[in-house]
Scaffold this motif. Structure first.
Motif, mmCIF file in Angstrom:
data_model
loop_
_atom_site.group_PDB
_atom_site.id
_atom_site.type_symbol
_atom_site.label_atom_id
_atom_site.label_comp_id
_atom_site.label_asym_id
_atom_site.label_seq_id
_atom_site.Cartn_x
_atom_site.Cartn_y
_atom_site.Cartn_z
ATOM 1 N N THR A 130 21.135 -14.364 -26.170
ATOM 2 C CA THR A 130 19.390 -14.607 -25.593
ATOM 3 C C THR A 130 19.044 -14.991 -25.653
ATOM 4 O O THR A 130 17.151 -14.466 -24.974
ATOM 5 N N LEU A 131 19.191 -16.839 -25.050
ATOM 6 C CA LEU A 131 18.274 -17.131 -23.866
ATOM 7 C C LEU A 131 18.562 -16.928 -22.777
ATOM 8 O O LEU A 131 17.336 -17.268 -21.997
ATOM 9 N N LYS A 132 19.664 -17.121 -22.478
ATOM 10 C CA LYS A 132 19.539 -15.993 -20.786
ATOM 11 C C LYS A 132 19.170 -14.382 -20.410
ATOM 12 O O LYS A 132 18.477 -14.785 -20.216
ATOM 13 N N PHE A 133 19.064 -13.623 -21.401
ATOM 14 C CA PHE A 133 18.345 -12.867 -21.011
ATOM 15 C C PHE A 133 16.531 -12.816 -21.454
ATOM 16 O O PHE A 133 15.737 -12.449 -20.712
ATOM 17 N N ALA A 134 15.808 -13.820 -22.595
ATOM 18 C CA ALA A 134 15.122 -14.701 -22.446
ATOM 19 C C ALA A 134 14.180 -15.569 -21.687
ATOM 20 O O ALA A 134 12.917 -15.115 -21.456
ATOM 21 N N LYS A 135 14.957 -15.644 -20.461
ATOM 22 C CA LYS A 135 14.292 -16.690 -19.871
ATOM 23 C C LYS A 135 14.174 -15.804 -18.831
ATOM 24 O O LYS A 135 14.113 -14.914 -18.057
ATOM 25 N N GLY A 136 12.648 -16.356 -18.422
ATOM 26 C CA GLY A 136 11.210 -15.632 -17.561
ATOM 27 C C GLY A 136 10.053 -14.658 -18.416
ATOM 28 O O GLY A 136 10.021 -13.944 -17.181
ATOM 29 N N LYS A 137 10.697 -14.086 -19.688
ATOM 30 C CA LYS A 137 10.090 -13.304 -20.246
ATOM 31 C C LYS A 137 9.632 -13.854 -21.694
ATOM 32 O O LYS A 137 8.476 -13.153 -21.818
ATOM 33 N N THR A 138 9.500 -15.622 -21.465
ATOM 34 C CA THR A 138 8.645 -15.704 -22.840
ATOM 35 C C THR A 138 8.662 -17.237 -22.260
ATOM 36 O O THR A 138 8.930 -18.264 -21.656
ATOM 37 N N THR A 139 7.100 -18.059 -22.725
ATOM 38 C CA THR A 139 6.895 -19.047 -23.076
ATOM 39 C C THR A 139 7.873 -20.248 -23.782
ATOM 40 O O THR A 139 6.944 -21.135 -23.952
ATOM 41 N N ASN A 140 7.840 -19.938 -24.562
ATOM 42 C CA ASN A 140 8.692 -20.008 -26.035
ATOM 43 C C ASN A 140 9.318 -20.070 -25.843
ATOM 44 O O ASN A 140 10.320 -19.696 -26.757
ATOM 45 N N LEU A 141 10.891 -20.734 -25.542
ATOM 46 C CA LEU A 141 12.233 -19.970 -24.653
ATOM 47 C C LEU A 141 12.761 -21.749 -26.369
ATOM 48 O O LEU A 141 13.815 -20.474 -27.400
ATOM 49 N N PRO A 142 12.466 -22.011 -26.642
ATOM 50 C CA PRO A 142 13.600 -23.067 -28.227
ATOM 51 C C PRO A 142 13.293 -21.886 -29.424
ATOM 52 O O PRO A 142 14.061 -21.850 -29.985
ATOM 53 N N LEU A 143 11.692 -21.521 -29.453
ATOM 54 C CA LEU A 143 11.771 -20.564 -30.503
ATOM 55 C C LEU A 143 12.499 -19.553 -30.386
ATOM 56 O O LEU A 143 12.866 -19.281 -31.451
ATOM 57 N N ILE A 144 12.487 -18.883 -29.112
ATOM 58 C CA ILE A 144 13.658 -18.054 -29.251
ATOM 59 C C ILE A 144 15.306 -18.273 -29.472
ATOM 60 O O ILE A 144 15.803 -17.519 -29.919
ATOM 61 N N GLY A 145 15.384 -19.511 -29.317
ATOM 62 C CA GLY A 145 16.702 -19.679 -29.620
ATOM 63 C C GLY A 145 16.808 -20.197 -31.102
ATOM 64 O O GLY A 145 18.129 -19.983 -31.454
ATOM 65 N N PHE A 146 16.011 -20.743 -31.903
ATOM 66 C CA PHE A 146 16.200 -20.599 -33.230
ATOM 67 C C PHE A 146 15.578 -19.873 -33.706
ATOM 68 O O PHE A 146 16.786 -19.901 -34.631
ATOM 69 N N TYR A 147 15.107 -18.536 -33.187
ATOM 70 C CA TYR A 147 14.602 -17.561 -33.970
ATOM 71 C C TYR A 147 16.513 -16.742 -34.540
ATOM 72 O O TYR A 147 17.141 -16.251 -35.597
ATOM 73 N N ALA A 148 17.046 -16.605 -32.655
ATOM 74 C CA ALA A 148 17.888 -15.940 -32.274
ATOM 75 C C ALA A 148 19.732 -17.026 -33.565
ATOM 76 O O ALA A 148 20.062 -16.205 -33.847
ATOM 77 N N ILE A 149 19.576 -17.930 -33.205
ATOM 78 C CA ILE A 149 19.873 -18.567 -34.093
ATOM 79 C C ILE A 149 20.230 -17.588 -36.173
ATOM 80 O O ILE A 149 20.744 -17.456 -36.423
#
Length: 68
Positions: free
Chosen positions: A23-42
């Motif tokens: 998820t983090l690999k796919f979201a890189k370059g597509k969002t400005t808040n990558l840590p939040l995406i990681g938190f949601y994924a977890i």
């Protein structure tokens, strides 16, 4: 039937790590808040794993952010 809770927990943990990584690999370059995406994924993978898989798919299909 012998149910081993330790093995089930280990399997869930490994699947969570794998899906969060992708998820983090796919979201890189597509969002400005990558840590939040990681938190949601977890959270999604721990609470309800199929929702985490859908979240990973969502980020894999989302277009890149425009360059400034």
């Amino acid at each position: 039937m012998d149910v081993n809770a330790t093995k089930i927990g280990q399997i869930i943990f490994v699947l969570t790590i794998i899906v969060v990584f992708f998820t983090l690999k796919f979201a890189k370059g597509k969002t400005t808040n990558l840590p939040l995406i990681g938190f949601y994924a977890i959270l999604l993978n721990v609470i309800f794993a199929p929702a985490g898989w859908v979240f990973c798919w969502y980020w894999s299909t989302k277009p890149l952010l425009p360059k400034k």
